[in-house]
Design a protein around this motif. Structure first.
Motif, PDB file in Angstrom:
ATOM      1  N   GLU A 115      62.142  45.854   3.935  1.00  0.00           N
ATOM      2  CA  GLU A 115      61.895  44.424   4.070  1.00  0.00           C
ATOM      3  C   GLU A 115      60.520  44.066   3.495  1.00  0.00           C
ATOM      4  OE1 GLU A 115      65.153  45.648   6.316  1.00  0.00           O
ATOM      5  OE2 GLU A 115      63.089  46.391   6.475  1.00  0.00           O
TER       6      GLU A 115
ATOM      7  N   LYS B 226      64.338  40.919  -8.152  1.00  0.00           N
ATOM      8  CA  LYS B 226      63.582  41.704  -7.171  1.00  0.00           C
ATOM      9  C   LYS B 226      64.522  42.144  -6.050  1.00  0.00           C
ATOM     10  CE  LYS B 226      59.832  43.242  -4.971  1.00  0.00           C
ATOM     11  NZ  LYS B 226      58.533  42.569  -4.986  1.00  0.00           N
ATOM     12  N   ARG B 227      65.360  41.238  -5.568  1.00  0.00           N
ATOM     13  CA  ARG B 227      66.276  41.594  -4.484  1.00  0.00           C
ATOM     14  C   ARG B 227      67.285  42.645  -4.937  1.00  0.00           C
ATOM     15  NH1 ARG B 227      65.485  35.962  -3.151  1.00  0.00           N
ATOM     16  NH2 ARG B 227      67.195  35.290  -4.491  1.00  0.00           N
TER      17      ARG B 227
ATOM     18  N   LEU C 272      60.256  44.068  -0.391  1.00  0.00           N
ATOM     19  CA  LEU C 272      60.699  42.856  -1.068  1.00  0.00           C
ATOM     20  C   LEU C 272      59.533  41.924  -1.379  1.00  0.00           C
ATOM     21  CD1 LEU C 272      63.196  41.308  -2.075  1.00  0.00           C
ATOM     22  CD2 LEU C 272      63.356  40.268   0.203  1.00  0.00           C
ATOM     23  N   LYS C 273      58.488  41.960  -0.546  1.00  0.00           N
ATOM     24  CA  LYS C 273      57.344  41.075  -0.733  1.00  0.00           C
ATOM     25  C   LYS C 273      56.121  41.788  -1.305  1.00  0.00           C
ATOM     26  CE  LYS C 273      58.820  38.164   3.148  1.00  0.00           C
ATOM     27  NZ  LYS C 273      58.445  37.605   4.471  1.00  0.00           N
TER      28      LYS C 273
ATOM     29  N   THR D  49      58.549  38.383  -8.035  1.00  0.00           N
ATOM     30  CA  THR D  49      58.312  37.777  -6.720  1.00  0.00           C
ATOM     31  C   THR D  49      59.581  37.827  -5.877  1.00  0.00           C
ATOM     32  OG1 THR D  49      58.807  35.618  -7.700  1.00  0.00           O
ATOM     33  CG2 THR D  49      56.486  36.269  -7.570  1.00  0.00           C
ATOM     34  N   SER D  50      59.418  37.706  -4.578  1.00  0.00           N
ATOM     35  CA  SER D  50      60.525  37.924  -3.649  1.00  0.00           C
ATOM     36  C   SER D  50      61.620  36.873  -3.755  1.00  0.00           C
ATOM     37  CB  SER D  50      60.003  37.965  -2.214  1.00  0.00           C
ATOM     38  OG  SER D  50      59.361  36.747  -1.881  1.00  0.00           O
TER      39      SER D  50
END
Length: 585
Positions: free
Chosen positions: A180, A150-151, A183-184, A144-145
């Motif tokens: 961007e 994840k980042r 990321l989600k 998850t973001s």
């Protein structure tokens, strides 16, 4: 100190803690009159008699404390799921909390050699061995973001592609329209070969970050003992070996070989890529259908033979060859006792791996063989000659009179006949395959299930005789016309004349070929009919099939078969193939 060759046993315990309900298993602890001190003395006497000098991982802590034998505990700092916490702010604290109470018990013990930090981490994605998608990069991108992992993965991708999302989408399939959004978004899936390079490079980032943090914690808590590594499951990607090697004192490797022969070139590769660090074999074993525990050997590493005498013969061959490598510093047998015939609660393994049966009676053929090799192990190892460093790519010989001077079809709808194409695979892991009546462009169409194990493949003979082989001298690349589902991962194998299982009595082939087998790099399918170019310069020697002591040269003058291999965990799909051509450029 003096030279020490570690000869150990894993899981030396008075009780098998993984016996399923309503089954039987090894249990001295709960027998009337059991005395721990007497058991420790029995273990010491057996070790001396059987040629061992080290208490290995997962063993009873009383042996570490009271036996007076050198020992190597395992810390289990992360694991399959905890590795995904690697980039979180509290990861170092997490590791320290796991390590400190264990290291505090042992760091002042003069018999402590060092620590294994983990076992068979999932460098290949799901597991510590090749098993199909998802890769570890995909697993991080699937977080998850709000997770640092994840980042970190998205930032890695952004930097790899110079902030060019359109370039990223050429290699990866994603519903995101920008970094961007990535990321989600759910994890992308590989689309082209560039994704494989991304996966490899990200593994280097993961391994380096793991190495930095774990070595820092070990140095802080106990700077006087060895970092014995992560017990690779037989192999690890090149990028992992190179990135993690500088942080290790010893490279630990679980290495099962059914044939009883050591893959020397494979071990040279691990040694070289790890920066020349010594190698400790931390698991090896053999199991027999003839055993007193009732073990059926249905799960676990396939090192199955018929009799206890064959177990003794295979381990003798294995260790004799292993001790001929000067950079190997020891071997640890897996394990002390047989597993429950009901299958251990962890994963159902029901194997005759033991030195003793579930009733604590030794397998004398095995223990006597280990004693004989253990008695002269140091002498054999001392006589080992230096070995040359590993070099990565297959050597492609120059031919004064090349046969392939223009594109040449080697497999098409006429040759070989579909009836001669062979399927092979991990049936125990659920793999299966069948051919259907050729139609349209197809040489043949196949349906397959790759299963949950190591997968399956197809062998295409180039000649009726596997000893003779076809002359492809002058070939620089292959061109494969195939129809597959997008994202399917596959490899191409080239097999020289004389090829056979590792450890075969002979590999004599036609025209000087010596029975080696070579693999391409990983290929990622595009949707529908596609032509795949496969340069031979990228091929490497396989360590699970073919001659492991050959000339390290791809003998194109006598190629007997071409295989297409599909790793497991890729579900069910079909494949069409129209032709394979040999190209001179």
């Amino acid at each position: 100190g003096s030279r020490f060759l570690s000869k150990g046993v894993n899981a030396v315990l008075p009780f098998d803690g993984m016996i399923p309900k309503n089954s039987i298993g090894y249990d001295l602890l709960h027998k009337p009159g059991f005395d721990k001190d007497s058991w420790i003395e029995q273990v010491k006497a057996r070790f001396q008699e059987w040629g061992f000098n080290t208490v290995g991982a997962w063993s009873d802590e009383s042996l570490y404390e009271k036996s007076g034998l050198p020992f190597t505990p395992i810390l289990h700092l992360t694991g399959n799921d905890a590795i995904l916490r690697l980039f979180e702010d509290d990861f170092e604290t997490f590791v320290r909390r796991r390590a400190e109470p264990q290291i505090g018990k042992w760091r002042n013990n003069s018999k402590l050699i060092g620590y294994f930090t983990d076992n068979e981490l999932p460098w290949y994605g799901r597991y510590g061995w090749p098993s199909g998608p998802p890769s570890l990069l995909e697993r991080f991108l699937g977080l998850t973001s709000d997770k640092n992992g994840k980042r970190a993965a998205v930032e890695f991708i952004r930097n790899r592609y110079g902030n060019d999302f359109s370039a990223f989408r050429k290699a990866w399939r994603t519903e995101a329209a920008s970094f961007e959004e990535l990321l989600k978004a759910p994890a992308p899936s590989p689309r082209a070969a560039g994704a494989r390079r991304d996966i490899e490079e990200f593994l280097a980032v993961v391994a380096d970050h793991y190495g930095q943090i774990v070595s820092r914690v070990l140095d802080e808590l106990d700077p006087n003992h060895l970092n014995l590594g992560v017990r690779y499951a037989g192999n690890a990607p090149d990028s992992v070996l190179a990135a993690l090697g500088p942080y290790l004192d010893v490279v630990s490797l679980n290495l099962y070989r059914k044939d009883g022969h050591i893959p020397r070139r494979h071990l040279r590769r691990i040694h070289t890529l790890s920066g020349g660090k010594p190698i400790l074999i931390t698991e090896f074993s053999y199991r027999a259908m003839e055993n007193r525990s009732g073990d059926r050997n249905e799960r676990g590493a396939d090192v199955t033979v018929a009799t206890q005498q064959e177990r003794a013969e295979r381990l003798t061959s294995y260790l004799t060859e292993l001790l001929d490598l000067p950079f190997v510093v020891g071997y640890h047998w897996f394990l002390y006792f047989d597993q429950s015939p009901g299958g251990r609660t962890l994963d159902g393994e029901n194997s005759n791996y033991g030195l003793v049966d579930i009733y604590d009676s030794p397998y004398l053929e095995v223990t006597r063989a280990l004693a004989r090799i253990g008695e002269r192990a140091e002498v054999l190892h001392g006589e080992a000659e230096p070995v040359p460093p590993w070099t990565p790519a297959a050597r492609i010989p120059r031919y004064d009179t090349p046969v392939i001077t223009e594109p040449t079809v080697v497999i098409d709808r006429v040759h070989p006949p579909p009836s001669s194409v062979e399927w092979w695979g991990d049936e125990a892991g659920g793999a299966s395959g069948e051919t259907v009546i050729p139609a349209g462009r197809n040489l043949f169409r196949a349906r397959m299930k790759t299963g949950g194990g190591w997968g399956c493949g197809w062998t295409f003979p180039l000649e009726s005789s596997r000893r003779r082989g076809r002359n492809l001298a002058g070939t620089k690349s292959l061109e494969i016309d195939a129809e597959l589902e997008a994202g399917t991962i596959f490899f191409v194998f080239l097999n020289e004349a004389g090829v056979g299982p590792v450890g075969a009595d002979t590999y004599a082939g036609d025209r000087g070929a010596d029975g080696e087998s070579y693999t391409s790099e990983e290929l990622i399918a595009r949707d529908g009919w596609t032509t795949y170019g496969v340069p031979l310069a990228s091929f490497q020697l396989r360590d699970v099939w073919g001659n492991q002591s050959g000339n390290d040269r791809l003998d194109l003058q006598a190629i007997t078969t071409i295989d297409l291999y599909f790793p497991g965990n890729q579900g069910d799909f079909s494949m069409g193939l129209s032709r394979i051509r040999a190209l001179s450029q």
